[in-house]
Enzyme design. Sequence first.
Site, PDB file in Angstrom:
ATOM      1  N   GLY A   8      -5.502   2.500  -7.398  1.00 58.43           N
ATOM      2  CA  GLY A   8      -6.091   3.658  -6.729  1.00 58.43           C
ATOM      3  C   GLY A   8      -6.592   3.320  -5.338  1.00 58.43           C
ATOM      4  N   ASP A   9      -6.964   4.338  -4.599  1.00 61.24           N
ATOM      5  CA  ASP A   9      -7.628   4.214  -3.301  1.00 61.24           C
ATOM      6  C   ASP A   9      -8.239   5.593  -3.048  1.00 61.24           C
ATOM      7  OD1 ASP A   9      -7.872   2.337  -0.806  1.00 61.24           O
ATOM      8  OD2 ASP A   9      -7.268   4.245   0.066  1.00 61.24           O
ATOM      9  N   SER A  15      -8.302  -5.957 -10.336  1.00 61.73           N
ATOM     10  CA  SER A  15      -6.975  -5.445 -10.681  1.00 61.73           C
ATOM     11  C   SER A  15      -6.084  -6.606 -11.123  1.00 61.73           C
ATOM     12  CB  SER A  15      -6.318  -4.759  -9.482  1.00 61.73           C
ATOM     13  OG  SER A  15      -6.767  -3.435  -9.367  1.00 61.73           O
ATOM     14  N   LYS A  17       0.869  -1.179   0.000  1.00 66.59           N
ATOM     15  CA  LYS A  17       0.000   0.000   0.000  1.00 66.59           C
ATOM     16  C   LYS A  17       0.903   1.226   0.000  1.00 66.59           C
ATOM     17  CE  LYS A  17      -4.401   1.118   0.212  1.00 66.59           C
ATOM     18  NZ  LYS A  17      -5.598   0.419  -0.296  1.00 66.59           N
ATOM     19  N   THR A  67     -15.085  -2.920  -6.802  1.00 67.55           N
ATOM     20  CA  THR A  67     -15.111  -2.984  -5.331  1.00 67.55           C
ATOM     21  C   THR A  67     -16.548  -2.889  -4.822  1.00 67.55           C
ATOM     22  OG1 THR A  67     -12.959  -1.918  -5.346  1.00 67.55           O
ATOM     23  CG2 THR A  67     -14.072  -2.063  -3.231  1.00 67.55           C
ATOM     24  N   ASN A 116     -15.829   6.216  -5.205  1.00 69.15           N
ATOM     25  CA  ASN A 116     -15.862   5.078  -6.119  1.00 69.15           C
ATOM     26  C   ASN A 116     -16.621   3.876  -5.536  1.00 69.15           C
ATOM     27  OD1 ASN A 116     -14.240   2.343  -6.709  1.00 69.15           O
ATOM     28  ND2 ASN A 116     -14.468   3.517  -8.580  1.00 69.15           N
TER      29      ASN A 116
END
Length: 447
Positions: free
Chosen positions: A165-166, A379, A126, A209, A240
């Site tokens: 992404g996050d 992903s 991360k 997600t 998102n």
Amino acid sequence: MKQNIKAFLDQVRKRNGHEPEFLQAVEEVAETVIPYIVKHDIYYGKNILLRMVEPERLISFRVSWVDDRGEIQVNRGYRVQMNSAIGPYKGGLRFHPTVNASILKFLAFEQVFKNSLTTLPMGGGKGGSDFDPKGKSDNEIMRFCHAFMSELFRYIGPNTDVPAGDIGVGTREIGFLFGMYKKLRNEFTGVLTGKGMSWGGSLIRPEATGYGNVYFAQKMLETKNDSIEGKNVIISGSGNVAQYAAEKVLQLGGKVLTLSDSSGYIVDEDGIDTDKLAFVMELKNVKRGRISEYVESYPNAKFVEGKTPWGEKCDVALPCATQNELQEDDAKTLLKNGCICVSEGANMPSTKAAIAAFHKAKILFAPGKASNAGGVATSGLEMTQNSLRFKWSREEVDSKLKEIMSDIHKSCTEYGKDDDGYVDYVKGANIAGFVKVADAMLAQGIV
Ligand code: NDP
């Protein structure tokens, strides 16, 4: 048993005492995994969990960039490369002012178990920065992303570490990051996931997600011969994960009552239907506005400032904003109001005490590392398509995502069933995730 857990946690606290979020994530895993280790000779006495809580590498770097006024700004960038036993490090980048080593270590640690659960060959990592994208122009975002990648590129690669992404990092940011990586390396590779559709992205990745979280909730409800159809659902966040969780709830016949951001939440008793959701997507993704603006267009709805939505009556709750956003009191209110299912879209949104309350009431509760794994799983599918130089259809990716969520549900049930038949999905996810990584670590020796 308690002694084993205490001795382990004492060691972890000694080294990481100043990192509360990381300790919270480790405690939750230790309490469920250590009893399993003690009963299984192949894992006992090998300090596997102690090795797992120490990042293989933690990189911290300066990010200097110039804002629109010509002033020099300095942020801190990070990448936590937690565990590569089962594949290249994989995990998102978060741009948010709260980002620090503790938050990224907790996220990277959770990611190791989550990625293992997907059944795909991905290690855990991360990264991110304390950069705040809010209120920045597109040019400022670009300059920051370019500056960030001009250092990060040294440590990542399609077979080494593949970020995504996050919070605060969506397709726009991934584009800028990818552009700089490609320029510096002079190669077009699948080094990042969440890419745009015309340059290597996978269909369904943006939705994955949120969709995956609802597929998981549906699987849990099926164990009670129930479904999302007709359920009142409250959702936190409006980014998102929240947007696509809402979309899938609507597709499955549920009613979405709330969405939120860090300023507060909106509640719409008439339901947030597809048209209203399209309005939210435009508001958040294009205009980059605030959720409070919803009530200007839909005056029947109410904006509640500074609060989370957990006080609203519902059957199903989907926390999709951020860590520790759902506390013990919120859990008790949800239970009092008849909530039967909580499925985490965000990472660690429920505190330990909140989870204990859900478990005590024996309702369906899914921890993010299981229920939000659809994002990283897709992903993984994007990485496969990049390697094959091939593109699967929307239906193909969606059906693989559904299958993966169903497999994760099965693994959680296998390892998480209590003697009375209640499925403790936290225990199930932690043990199932642990076993695969631990087996690989044992096979690879002490490295
Ligand atoms: P986004 O940046 O798209 O959206 C985040 C949302 O959460 C926004 O509505 C934001 O509001 C809100 N939020 C962020 N921080 C806070 C806070 N401190 N208090 C209250 N609200 C907050 O992020 P994502 O939707 O991608 O991520 C949401 C969660 O899901 C995170 O926990 C992330 O780690 C997790 N996750 C995301 C995955 C993905 O594929 N994107 C995969 C797996 C997990 P505001 O705009 O006001 O900041």
